[in-house]
Design an enzyme around this catalytic site. Structure first.
Site, PDB file in Angstrom:
ATOM      1  N   HIS A 153      49.866 -36.765 -10.299  1.00  0.00           N
ATOM      2  CA  HIS A 153      50.932 -37.383  -9.365  1.00  0.00           C
ATOM      3  C   HIS A 153      51.963 -38.266  -9.226  1.00  0.00           C
ATOM      4  CE1 HIS A 153      48.576 -34.710  -6.443  1.00  0.00           C
ATOM      5  NE2 HIS A 153      49.965 -33.842  -5.442  1.00  0.00           N
TER       6      HIS A 153
ATOM      7  N   ASP B 156      50.955 -26.577 -10.714  1.00  0.00           N
ATOM      8  CA  ASP B 156      51.236 -27.107  -9.922  1.00  0.00           C
ATOM      9  C   ASP B 156      53.431 -27.346  -9.769  1.00  0.00           C
ATOM     10  OD1 ASP B 156      50.487 -28.639  -7.539  1.00  0.00           O
ATOM     11  OD2 ASP B 156      49.017 -29.955  -8.864  1.00  0.00           O
TER      12      ASP B 156
END
Length: 539
Positions: free
Chosen positions: A192, A265
């Site tokens: 992230h 993702d």
């Protein structure tokens, strides 16, 4: 409904996008994405959830918007992994155990049952796909993003539990999604936040990281999610797997034989968005072989991704045949799971399989509670005990309890979790609970030290959401150890033991959900025999 050859290029590309939005009703963002950009997939986050009834109405509302616009049914998804990653934490959706707790039971049948229970409930509120299970093998103690989301560090154990979860979800008509391919377990950076590399050779990857994905494919998993991780042994260029044709097409499609949906993702994660930008990354992901492009948050990025792919097709950078193949997989899935038949793409065999899915009657609430408590009881692990457990009923007990308030990119704190002090006080008296933050200052820790200076029994509960045990918690444990024989309970990360001196007793719960806390209180008082085994090694 329109067959594939009747769809415009804009409609085709829109079907390749899965997008999130910020409202608890069909707001302007998601309405525009469906009507104007033909987006075919939606992902829910906790921000979209007020109640199960509200979410059911929202699913119906979104499908109605798609139908009125003449679009294919939406594929509605959620990250409902269990344990600490639960987007829907409202009454009406069972809060099933997380993966590492299930791994600690050593019993994949528990994993199967949890997936069946949760799959039925998700289907009933209009959700078609669960972005679970995580089948990463967590063999790095400092992994900041996987951790207890993994079934453990043993590839065979992870594979067995992953296959069980896939079978459970898909028996209820919910698409399971094995993630994060080719494996995010042996990393010490959160994708992230930045780029991650797994440097192992192909032989090691085959034996460890890839094994659970092979078993997932054998189990018939509907979808596999990519990792924003670099694998030099597969892709010599410094390209994350999500954007690598060698990884997605060469390895996953051609070598491993996966025929289902490849979903990325989220492209807004910094490992992708910072070096590439979401629009360019969307093009590269399609070129690499991804079918579904996940852009979870920002309308500007979502629109940019759609428009970039359309332009890439028009200029010849992406062949429309690539778009058609991806769309065929998506439409075939929608035909099987969403009841859409007017495609001309689904064989009679596929229809028969879909119609034969056995949707069993929902278990009673009491039956489900009993099952969850049995699993929680089987997961709690006493790693070390020098005679401090069970607690002495003749002595006062001081419980130091961390209040979890921080948010992470992956999960959000439990706002309704009963504390251990409350649970213990229901079993016996003479319990005093002292609450701290998960990032206590030295002054805060010193105040706790003064309060427990004369205590005869002290339980310290640690909580690490990612990476290292916070220094304030570490300081508190070490100072307490100088004058007390401590019982330390790791409420989440079993690796907390690596950063403290060996206490008198060390217990792992893998999560702080209410059912686990209740079972923990019974273990500590000797009313329940702990049977969990560590899914990871504490070297």
């Amino acid at each position: 409904m329109k067959a594939l050859n009747n769809l415009t290029l804009e409609q085709k590309v829109g079907q390749l996008l899965m997008c999130g939005f910020h409202g608890q009703h069909a707001d302007e963002q998601i309405t525009r994405l469906i009507r104007d950009y033909h987006v075919g997939g939606v992902i829910y986050f906790r921000r979209n959830v007020q109640s199960v009834d509200q979410l059911t109405r929202l699913s119906e509302e979104l499908q109605g918007i798609a139908a009125e616009a003449g679009e294919l049914p939406l594929m509605i998804s959620v990250d409902q992994e269990g344990g600490m990653v639960a987007r829907i934490d409202k009454e009406g959706v069972t809060q099933v155990p997380g993966n590492m707790a299930l791994g600690a039971t050593g019993n994949p049948v528990y994993t199967l049952e949890c997936a069946r229970i949760l799959g039925r409930e998700l289907k009933s509120i209009g959700i078609d796909m669960n972005l679970a299970p995580v089948v990463d093998v967590n063999n790095n103690a400092l992994n900041p993003v996987i951790g207890v989301r993994s079934y453990g560090e043993n590839a065979e154990r992870v594979a067995a539990h992953g296959a069980a979860a896939i079978t459970g979800y898909q028996s209820q008509g919910i698409a399971a999604t094995a993630k994060h391919f080719p494996g995010h377990g042996d990393t010490a950076v959160d994708s992230h936040l930045g780029m991650v590399t797994v440097p192992h050779d192909r032989n090691r990857l085959k034996q460890i990281e890839l094994l659970p994905f092979r078993r997932a494919i054998e189990a018939g998993v509907d979808a596999i999610m990519t990792a924003h991780v670099i694998f030099p042994a597969i892709e010599p260029e410094p390209i994350p797997a999500t954007l690598s044709r060698k990884v997605l097409t060469g390895l996953l499609r051609e070598e491993m034989g996966f025929e289902g949906i490849i979903i990325t993702d989220c492209l807004e994660m910094h490992a992708i968005s910072k070096p590439y930008g979401v629009a360019e990354a969307a093009i590269r992901a399609v070129e690499a072989g991804a079918d579904l492009i996940l852009v979870s948050h920002t309308l500007q990025d979502q629109v940019a991704a759609v428009e970039a792919i359309i332009e890439a097709v028009r200029t010849g950078r992406i062949s429309e045949d690539i778009i058609n193949k991806a769309l065929e997989r998506i439409i075939t899935w929608k035909a099987a799971r969403c009841g859409y038949r007017d495609t001309g793409l689904v064989s009679p065999e596929t229809n028969e399989t879909a119609e034969a899915v056995n949707i069993e009657p929902v278990n009673s609430t009491e039956s489900i509670k009993s099952t969850l408590f049995k699993i929680a009881s089987s997961s709690i692990t006493v790693v070390h005990n020098e005679g401090l457990l069970p607690l002495d009923p003749e002595k006062d007990v001081y419980v130091i309890w961390p209040e979890v308030v921080e948010r992470t990119e992956v999960d959000e704190p439990w706002s309704h979790t009963d504390s251990l002090g409350v649970a213990l006080s229901q079993l016996r008296g003479r319990i005093r609970e002292l609450k701290i933050t998960t990032q206590p200052s030295y002054d805060e820790a010193d105040r706790i030290l003064m309060d427990v200076s004369e205590a005869e029994q002290v339980i310290v509960c640690t909580y690490t959401s990612a990476g290292h045990l916070p220094k304030g918690q570490r300081y508190l444990v070490e100072k307490l150890s100088e004058n007390h024989s401590l019982i330390v309970v790791a409420l989440r990360n079993p690796y907390d033991l690596l950063e403290i001196s060996l206490p008198g007793s060390y217990v792992c719960t893998y999560e702080n959900t209410p059912t686990v806390v209740r079972a923990l209180s019974l273990v500590l008082t000797g009313e329940l025999e702990p049977t969990g085994s560590l899914p990871v090694r504490l070297r």
